[in-house]
Scaffold this active site. Structure first.
Site, short mmCIF file in Angstrom:
data_model
loop_
_atom_site.label_atom_id
_atom_site.label_comp_id
_atom_site.label_asym_id
_atom_site.label_seq_id
_atom_site.Cartn_x
_atom_site.Cartn_y
_atom_site.Cartn_z
N HIS A 194 0.86 -1.18 0.00
CA HIS A 194 0.00 0.00 0.00
C HIS A 194 0.89 1.23 0.00
O HIS A 194 1.69 1.44 0.93
CB HIS A 194 -0.91 0.01 1.23
CG HIS A 194 -1.83 1.20 1.25
ND1 HIS A 194 -3.10 1.17 0.71
CD2 HIS A 194 -1.67 2.45 1.75
CE1 HIS A 194 -3.68 2.35 0.87
NE2 HIS A 194 -2.83 3.14 1.50
N CYS A 195 0.78 2.03 -1.03
CA CYS A 195 1.65 3.19 -1.20
C CYS A 195 0.88 4.47 -0.86
O CYS A 195 -0.04 4.85 -1.60
CB CYS A 195 2.18 3.27 -2.63
SG CYS A 195 3.34 4.63 -2.89
N PRO A 196 1.20 5.14 0.24
CA PRO A 196 0.49 6.39 0.56
C PRO A 196 0.83 7.53 -0.39
O PRO A 196 0.05 8.47 -0.52
CB PRO A 196 0.96 6.69 1.99
CG PRO A 196 2.27 6.02 2.13
CD PRO A 196 2.21 4.79 1.25
N GLY A 199 -1.70 7.18 -2.93
CA GLY A 199 -3.05 7.14 -2.37
C GLY A 199 -3.85 5.92 -2.76
O GLY A 199 -5.07 6.00 -2.88
#
Length: 488
Positions: A194-196, A199
């Site tokens: 999961h890449c912030p 997003g």
């Protein structure tokens, strides 16, 4: 139409009484249309949707907006303050190359952030119950109030045993390489991480765009940083280093941002290049699931054994369609069609609506029964000719009758509630006439100047005429009441 046949016929409007109601207490011309809902509106995961479900993102999008600001501000300053000087002093190809890289970075970023990463649909309640039942039967245990230990299945992939874990949130056995994202609360196929910064989750459907984004961003960052330093050096040769910094303060800001970000971006691009060449995911590499050496016991069963083939599969293979169909319409458990004009009962109504609908149908059915009962009553009168009976002051039965003006209905005492009457109650029976108290031949006076008193024919004719008169009065009042009620 007049007797001559030349006059125009008066237009009449007829309203047909429907025996079925499409919706309770609803006018046929004003029907409320129920708007169908789409699946993204009731999506169980922690995601945000925009543009009617076309854009799908995670709920935590603050870092994504920071990424946009950094790229837009740095590139904008470069195009505004550095490119004009560099295009004159060096070559006009510098702003052109920078523009191509910028648009490629923005396109891949938005494609990664706004797309479905490969979310797996959750099991329906029936599917989950059936799967739980199969697991309990296989394990010989009954469902209790405690959380059972992790459940797994084993499959063979290219000679390697792979365990499929059961997801207690999605109620499914996850496919190989899938994992449940705790931030988005979804099982993602070929989950990478999961890449912030984008997003969104990075999975099977958007991994190639994520890799192209970080790779192109690495080139853009290095390009901007290199030519900003070139711009400062060229200016410092003319006016000095301090004066060059004063003349172009935006170049200083660009150089600082690029210097602190280029290391992480370039390092991330190199790491994912290694993962693509070995056909691994970030999740598998962190857990140490597979070894790169084919002879080891835990070798990678997904690798093709060739770097070029692995890169082609990851970057050039077909993109699988989305499995969640977020823009599709929700199919209800019971059919709820739009209100039709043919009088079909609408399903899925509440209990109060069903009661109102039943009452409406009962009223319509009662009107239909009363209208049907009025016709035989009007046609069941015995016909008498003018030769048989002629009362003084009254027109004969053979002469045309004057039009009757219907007044307020006076229902007889024998029918207190016409709305509850059925066809069998409305139709007269022969045994009911036997109970009426008619005048006897001795009590009934003979009409004057018609027959001689004491004549048997006179007595029988008198009783018959009075009996018919009583029945005619009863039938006339009943018909008036029926016609008046049916017209309500």
């Amino acid at each position: 139409m007049p007797p001559g046949g030349g006059g125009p016929m008066k237009d009449c409007e007829y309203s047909q009484i429907s025996t079925h109601s499409s919706s309770p207490m609803e006018s046929p011309h004003k029907k409320k249309k129920i708007a169908a809902r789409r699946k993204w509106e009731v999506f169980p995961g922690r995601n945000k949707f925009f543009c009617n479900g076309r854009i799908m993102m995670a709920r935590q999008t603050g870092v994504f907006y920071l990424t946009l600001v950094l790229i837009l501000v740095t590139s904008g300053l470069f195009f505004a303050f550095d490119c004009p000087y560099l295009a004159v002093k060096i070559t006009p190809a510098i702003p052109a190359v920078a523009g191509i890289l910028f648009f490629f970075v923005m396109g891949t970023l938005l494609r990664t952030s706004f797309s479905d990463p490969g979310v797996l649909p959750r099991a329906t309640p029936d599917e989950a119950a059936d799967l739980e039942r199969q697991i309990d039967i296989a394990n010989g245990t009954s469902s209790g109030g405690y959380r059972p230990p992790p459940r797994t299945k084993e499959v063979i992939i290219n000679g390697q045993t792979v365990k499929l874990k059961y997801c207690f949130t999605c109620k499914i056995f996850r496919p190989p390489r899938a994992s449940h994202c705790s931030l988005c609360d979804n099982c993602v196929e070929r989950f990478d991480h999961h890449c912030p910064w984008v997003g969104n989750c990075v999975g099977k459907r958007n991994y190639r765009f994520f890799y192209m984004f970080i790779l192109s961003l690495s080139f853009l960052t290095v390009f901007i940083f290199a030519f900003v330093i070139t711009h400062v050096i060229l200016r410092s040769q003319q006016t000095g280093f301090l004066n060059a910094l004063k003349d172009s303060p935006a170049s200083v800001l660009e150089a600082v941002v690029c210097f602190f970000s280029v290391w992480s971006i370039v390092g991330l691009s190199g790491f994912h290049t290694y993962l693509i060449s070995s056909n691994q995911t970030t999740n598998e590499d962190i857990k140490g699931s597979w070894s790169n050496k084919r002879g080891k016991e835990n070798y990678n069963p997904y690798s093709y054994g060739n770097i070029f083939t692995n890169c082609c599969v990851a970057l050039c293979g077909p993109i699988s369609p989305s499995l969640i169909d977020r823009r599709g319409y929700i199919q209800p458990d019971t059919p709820q069609p739009a209100a039709p004009s043919s009088g079909i009962t609408m399903y899925g109504a509440t209990q109060s609506q069903s009661d109102m609908c039943d009452q409406d149908q009962c009223i319509q059915s009662t009107k239909f029964v009363l209208q049907a009962a009025a016709t035989p009553l009007l046609q069941s009168e015995p016909s008498l000719t003018s030769d048989e009976l002629h009362l003084p002051g009254k027109p004969g039965l053979g002469t045309p009758c004057a039009s009757l003006t219907l007044g307020p209905p006076t229902p007889p005492a024998s029918m207190p509630n016409l709305a509850e009457a059925t066809l069998a109650d409305v139709m007269p029976r022969k045994d009911e006439h036997m109970g009426h108290q008619f005048l006897t031949p001795d009590e009934a006076p003979s009409p004057p100047r018609l027959l001689a008193a004491g004549s048997p024919l006179a007595h029988s004719r008198t009783m018959h005429v009075l009996g018919l008169a009583s029945q005619d009065s009863l039938h006339e009042d009943s018909v008036r009441g029926l016609v008046k009620l049916s017209s309500v």
